[in-house]
Write a protein that holds these residues in place. Structure first.
Motif, PDB file in Angstrom:
ATOM      1  N   ARG A 250       0.839  -1.202   0.000  1.00 14.70           N
ATOM      2  CA  ARG A 250       0.000   0.000   0.000  1.00 14.70           C
ATOM      3  C   ARG A 250       0.871   1.249   0.000  1.00 14.70           C
ATOM      4  NH1 ARG A 250      -5.010   1.774   1.290  1.00 14.70           N
ATOM      5  NH2 ARG A 250      -5.718  -0.356   1.657  1.00 14.70           N
ATOM      6  N   VAL A 251       0.595   2.150  -0.931  1.00 14.83           N
ATOM      7  CA  VAL A 251       1.251   3.450  -0.945  1.00 14.83           C
ATOM      8  C   VAL A 251       0.524   4.343   0.050  1.00 14.83           C
ATOM      9  CG1 VAL A 251       1.814   5.475  -2.325  1.00 14.83           C
ATOM     10  CG2 VAL A 251       1.925   3.201  -3.349  1.00 14.83           C
ATOM     11  N   ASN A 252       1.259   4.832   1.061  1.00 18.28           N
ATOM     12  CA  ASN A 252       0.635   5.725   2.034  1.00 18.28           C
ATOM     13  C   ASN A 252       0.539   7.141   1.479  1.00 18.28           C
ATOM     14  OD1 ASN A 252       0.352   3.666   3.951  1.00 18.28           O
ATOM     15  ND2 ASN A 252       2.448   3.943   4.653  1.00 18.28           N
ATOM     16  N   THR A 253       1.659   7.732   1.157  1.00 21.68           N
ATOM     17  CA  THR A 253       1.683   9.047   0.526  1.00 21.68           C
ATOM     18  C   THR A 253       2.895   9.101  -0.382  1.00 21.68           C
ATOM     19  OG1 THR A 253       0.682  10.090   2.465  1.00 21.68           O
ATOM     20  CG2 THR A 253       1.736  11.532   0.864  1.00 21.68           C
ATOM     21  N   LEU A 254       2.668   9.282  -1.658  1.00 25.86           N
ATOM     22  CA  LEU A 254       3.752   9.420  -2.623  1.00 25.86           C
ATOM     23  C   LEU A 254       3.537  10.724  -3.383  1.00 25.86           C
ATOM     24  CD1 LEU A 254       6.250   8.192  -3.991  1.00 25.86           C
ATOM     25  CD2 LEU A 254       4.706   7.080  -5.619  1.00 25.86           C
ATOM     26  N   LYS A 255       4.491  11.643  -3.227  1.00 23.38           N
ATOM     27  CA  LYS A 255       4.406  12.930  -3.923  1.00 23.38           C
ATOM     28  C   LYS A 255       5.321  12.890  -5.133  1.00 23.38           C
ATOM     29  CE  LYS A 255       5.243  17.902  -3.396  1.00 23.38           C
ATOM     30  NZ  LYS A 255       5.735  18.987  -2.497  1.00 23.38           N
ATOM     31  N   VAL A 256       4.782  13.263  -6.294  1.00 22.91           N
ATOM     32  CA  VAL A 256       5.545  13.228  -7.535  1.00 22.91           C
ATOM     33  C   VAL A 256       5.447  14.590  -8.209  1.00 22.91           C
ATOM     34  CG1 VAL A 256       5.888  12.076  -9.746  1.00 22.91           C
ATOM     35  CG2 VAL A 256       4.973  10.784  -7.811  1.00 22.91           C
ATOM     36  N   ASN A 257       6.601  15.211  -8.426  1.00 27.62           N
ATOM     37  CA  ASN A 257       6.667  16.438  -9.220  1.00 27.62           C
ATOM     38  C   ASN A 257       7.123  16.074 -10.621  1.00 27.62           C
ATOM     39  OD1 ASN A 257       5.958  18.299  -7.133  1.00 27.62           O
ATOM     40  ND2 ASN A 257       8.024  18.106  -6.312  1.00 27.62           N
ATOM     41  N   MET A 258       6.451  16.612 -11.640  1.00 27.07           N
ATOM     42  CA  MET A 258       6.779  16.282 -13.017  1.00 27.07           C
ATOM     43  C   MET A 258       6.888  17.545 -13.853  1.00 27.07           C
ATOM     44  SD  MET A 258       4.285  12.980 -13.610  1.00 27.07           S
ATOM     45  CE  MET A 258       2.897  13.801 -12.820  1.00 27.07           C
ATOM     46  N   SER A 259       7.769  17.488 -14.849  1.00 22.32           N
ATOM     47  CA  SER A 259       7.887  18.575 -15.812  1.00 22.32           C
ATOM     48  C   SER A 259       8.217  17.976 -17.166  1.00 22.32           C
ATOM     49  CB  SER A 259       8.971  19.569 -15.381  1.00 22.32           C
ATOM     50  OG  SER A 259      10.234  18.936 -15.301  1.00 22.32           O
ATOM     51  N   SER A 260       7.754  18.640 -18.201  1.00 27.85           N
ATOM     52  CA  SER A 260       7.960  18.100 -19.539  1.00 27.85           C
ATOM     53  C   SER A 260       7.710  19.169 -20.572  1.00 27.85           C
ATOM     54  CB  SER A 260       7.018  16.915 -19.770  1.00 27.85           C
ATOM     55  OG  SER A 260       7.112  16.449 -21.102  1.00 27.85           O
ATOM     56  N   ASP A 261       8.253  18.954 -21.778  1.00 28.65           N
ATOM     57  CA  ASP A 261       7.835  19.806 -22.879  1.00 28.65           C
ATOM     58  C   ASP A 261       6.560  19.215 -23.477  1.00 28.65           C
ATOM     59  OD1 ASP A 261       8.511  17.692 -24.568  1.00 28.65           O
ATOM     60  OD2 ASP A 261      10.489  18.512 -25.025  1.00 28.65           O
ATOM     61  N   GLY A 262       5.914  20.001 -24.305  1.00 29.35           N
ATOM     62  CA  GLY A 262       4.617  19.590 -24.828  1.00 29.35           C
ATOM     63  C   GLY A 262       4.670  18.344 -25.688  1.00 29.35           C
ATOM     64  N   THR A 263       5.815  18.091 -26.348  1.00 30.68           N
ATOM     65  CA  THR A 263       5.899  16.945 -27.252  1.00 30.68           C
ATOM     66  C   THR A 263       5.682  15.628 -26.508  1.00 30.68           C
ATOM     67  OG1 THR A 263       7.470  18.161 -28.636  1.00 30.68           O
ATOM     68  CG2 THR A 263       7.345  15.780 -28.934  1.00 30.68           C
ATOM     69  N   ALA A 264       6.324  15.493 -25.319  1.00 28.40           N
ATOM     70  CA  ALA A 264       6.185  14.250 -24.551  1.00 28.40           C
ATOM     71  C   ALA A 264       4.748  14.071 -24.070  1.00 28.40           C
ATOM     72  CB  ALA A 264       7.140  14.267 -23.368  1.00 28.40           C
ATOM     73  N   ILE A 265       4.118  15.164 -23.618  1.00 32.03           N
ATOM     74  CA  ILE A 265       2.725  15.067 -23.163  1.00 32.03           C
ATOM     75  C   ILE A 265       1.814  14.698 -24.327  1.00 32.03           C
ATOM     76  CG2 ILE A 265       0.808  16.358 -22.149  1.00 32.03           C
ATOM     77  CD1 ILE A 265       2.857  18.072 -20.695  1.00 32.03           C
ATOM     78  N   GLN A 266       2.067  15.297 -25.478  1.00 33.23           N
ATOM     79  CA  GLN A 266       1.256  15.026 -26.658  1.00 33.23           C
ATOM     80  C   GLN A 266       1.340  13.558 -27.055  1.00 33.23           C
ATOM     81  OE1 GLN A 266       1.835  18.000 -29.685  1.00 33.23           O
ATOM     82  NE2 GLN A 266       1.229  16.609 -31.314  1.00 33.23           N
ATOM     83  N   THR A 288       2.175  18.547 -10.155  1.00 30.70           N
ATOM     84  CA  THR A 288       2.408  17.903  -8.861  1.00 30.70           C
ATOM     85  C   THR A 288       1.279  16.912  -8.626  1.00 30.70           C
ATOM     86  OG1 THR A 288       3.518  19.837  -7.923  1.00 30.70           O
ATOM     87  CG2 THR A 288       2.630  18.235  -6.371  1.00 30.70           C
ATOM     88  N   MET A 289       1.632  15.683  -8.225  1.00 27.24           N
ATOM     89  CA  MET A 289       0.630  14.640  -8.069  1.00 27.24           C
ATOM     90  C   MET A 289       0.872  13.899  -6.759  1.00 27.24           C
ATOM     91  SD  MET A 289      -0.367  11.740 -10.900  1.00 27.24           S
ATOM     92  CE  MET A 289       1.325  11.209 -11.096  1.00 27.24           C
ATOM     93  N   PHE A 290      -0.215  13.522  -6.098  1.00 26.37           N
ATOM     94  CA  PHE A 290      -0.147  12.754  -4.857  1.00 26.37           C
ATOM     95  C   PHE A 290      -0.863  11.423  -5.079  1.00 26.37           C
ATOM     96  CE2 PHE A 290       0.184  17.174  -3.672  1.00 26.37           C
ATOM     97  CZ  PHE A 290       1.179  17.174  -2.698  1.00 26.37           C
ATOM     98  N   LEU A 291      -0.175  10.317  -4.734  1.00 27.62           N
ATOM     99  CA  LEU A 291      -0.724   8.977  -4.929  1.00 27.62           C
ATOM    100  C   LEU A 291      -0.838   8.257  -3.595  1.00 27.62           C
ATOM    101  CD1 LEU A 291       1.494   7.875  -7.956  1.00 27.62           C
ATOM    102  CD2 LEU A 291      -0.875   8.650  -8.062  1.00 27.62           C
ATOM    103  N   SER A 292      -1.879   7.439  -3.455  1.00 31.06           N
ATOM    104  CA  SER A 292      -2.039   6.571  -2.290  1.00 31.06           C
ATOM    105  C   SER A 292      -2.904   5.387  -2.697  1.00 31.06           C
ATOM    106  CB  SER A 292      -2.685   7.327  -1.122  1.00 31.06           C
ATOM    107  OG  SER A 292      -3.983   7.786  -1.476  1.00 31.06           O
ATOM    108  N   GLY A 293      -2.849   4.300  -1.880  1.00 36.83           N
ATOM    109  CA  GLY A 293      -3.678   3.138  -2.162  1.00 36.83           C
ATOM    110  C   GLY A 293      -2.857   1.920  -2.526  1.00 36.83           C
ATOM    111  N   THR A 294      -3.513   0.918  -3.105  1.00 33.36           N
ATOM    112  CA  THR A 294      -2.886  -0.348  -3.478  1.00 33.36           C
ATOM    113  C   THR A 294      -2.827  -0.457  -4.998  1.00 33.36           C
ATOM    114  OG1 THR A 294      -4.976  -1.564  -3.555  1.00 33.36           O
ATOM    115  CG2 THR A 294      -3.882  -1.398  -1.407  1.00 33.36           C
TER     116      THR A 294
END
Length: 409
Positions: A250-266, A288-294
């Motif tokens: 189980r993920v209790n609290t996982l904080k993920v910061n992400m950055s990208s140029d538009g090409t990768a997102i596209q 910025t994203m926060f994940l939790s759960g199984t």
């Protein structure tokens, strides 16, 4: 009388092969469990007895009443049949008596991975040997991963490692294990650390990760993720948090910061949402994203700042760089196959657009989305790039969009 003569002996030997050593030492002087381990794992090498002290009564081949010794072992090798693990170039100094052994200066190779130990002891030699070891290992990620996969059979970690291929980079591992080694090794992890250096790999065949650096620290219950960074499918990320490794993981609290140029997102959008193939994104985006759960149920919330990105959707939107824009969302991922968006907000100057729905991530994605907008100023919408034949007034609307693949309405 009935008393037998007693003796006390102190001796040493020059280096000899392990076969010579065991052939010339009375079998009753060595615990049966050690004999069994040597035979089962085909252990061999060179042994030098630095010091052996024996005390007892004189009886033919009788085990000494008291004994202890210090021995050096070099160029030793062996194997673990069940896991096809090869142990080579083992060296160390062993202090032992009939019940206990301490090994110092331990070093060797396990399937090509260099291993050392700052502390390694074995208790209950005369009954059921229990090892307690602090082990350090360093080597190519692919080889270290193979060793860990052998020893983690039946665990969630084993299943996860099985999805990794084409691994590159270097790993430093520190682990404290404890458990019986006879009749079969059954070691339990007490704690562990894992340092990653420039790791790259394919995960689940399709996902490419690279430039991964960071550290993990774990005990029997929790695994902490510290300063983990890298690139996934062209998207740079940084992550910190902890995972409860008790079953189920189980993920209790996982904080993920992400950055990208538009090409990768596209590219990512086009892969999982074919209906967005006409969307064009240019410029940086940050999230910025926060994940939790199984693994069966992941809860996710986060934000995406697209202020510095240019976004165009034919006949609908032509947002310029510098125009404020932020996406906020919260939702759930079920078994990696279905996404439920509880709420999504696109915040623009003077208004917002709200949405909720679900997406099935099959071979051909299916989606069902309910969208609500307004009240929004039409003049403000045109200022941020929304294409509309009407430029004055207020807009308030709702829509239900559903479909499969690129077929939607």
């Amino acid at each position: 009388g009935t008393d037998h003569p007693a003796y006390a002996v102190k001796l040493s030997t020059s280096p000899v092969s392990s076969k010579t050593f065991f052939d010339n030492i009375p079998p009753s002087w060595i615990p049966q469990t050690i004999h069994a381990a040597v035979d089962e794992h085909e252990l061999k090498g060179t042994v030098e007895l630095e010091s052996v002290e024996l005390r007892g009564r004189i009886e033919v081949l009788r085990i000494p009443d008291e004994w202890q010794g210090v021995a050096k072992v070099i160029h030793a090798s062996g194997g673990l049949e069940k896991t096809h693990t090869l142990i080579r170039n083992v060296s160390g100094t062993v202090w032992l008596n009939s019940k206990h052994a301490n090994i110092t200066d331990f070093a060797g190779e396990v399937n090509g991975v260099h291993v050392t130990s700052s502390k390694l002891s074995v208790s209950d030699l005369d009954v059921r040997p229990i090892v307690d070891a602090h082990i350090l290992a360093e080597g190519p990620f692919e080889k270290v991963m193979a060793v860990v996969e052998h020893f983690s059979a039946g665990t969630g970690a084993h299943d996860a490692l099985a999805t990794v291929s084409d691994a590159t980079g270097t790993v430093h591992v520190g682990v404290h294990v404890n458990g019986p080694i006879i009749p079969r090794p059954n070691l339990r992890m007490i704690s562990a650390t894992l340092d990653l250096q420039d790791i790259g790999a394919h995960v689940a065949s399709a996902m490419l990760i690279g430039q991964v650096n960071g550290a993990f620290a774990a005990d029997s219950r929790l695994m902490g993720i510290k300063h983990l960074s890298g690139v996934v499918q062209g998207i740079h990320f940084e992550a910190e948090g902890n995972i409860d490794v008790a079953s189920p993981n189980r993920v209790n609290t996982l904080k993920v910061n992400m950055s990208s140029d538009g090409t990768a997102i596209q590219k990512l959008l086009a892969t999982y949402l074919p209906a967005t193939s006409d969307v064009h994104i240019d410029g940086p985006a940050h999230s910025t994203m926060f994940l939790s759960g199984t693994a069966a149920l992941v809860h996710c919330r986060g934000t995406l700042d697209v202020t510095d990105a240019e976004i165009s959707v034919p006949s609908l939107l032509n947002k310029k760089q510098g125009v404020p824009g932020r996406i906020e969302w919260e939702g759930k991922l079920f078994d990696g196959k279905r996404v439920v968006v509880d709420h999504l907000r696109l915040v623009v100057p003077h208004g917002e657009i709200r949405a909720a729905g679900q997406l099935d991530l099959g071979h051909t994605p299916k989606f069902h989305v309910n969208v609500n907008a307004g009240p929004l100023s039409l003049r403000a919408l045109q200022a941020i790039g929304v294409e509309s034949p009407i430029s004055e007034g207020m807009l308030e609307a709702s829509a239900l969009i559903s479909g499969e693949g690129t077929d939607w309405k």
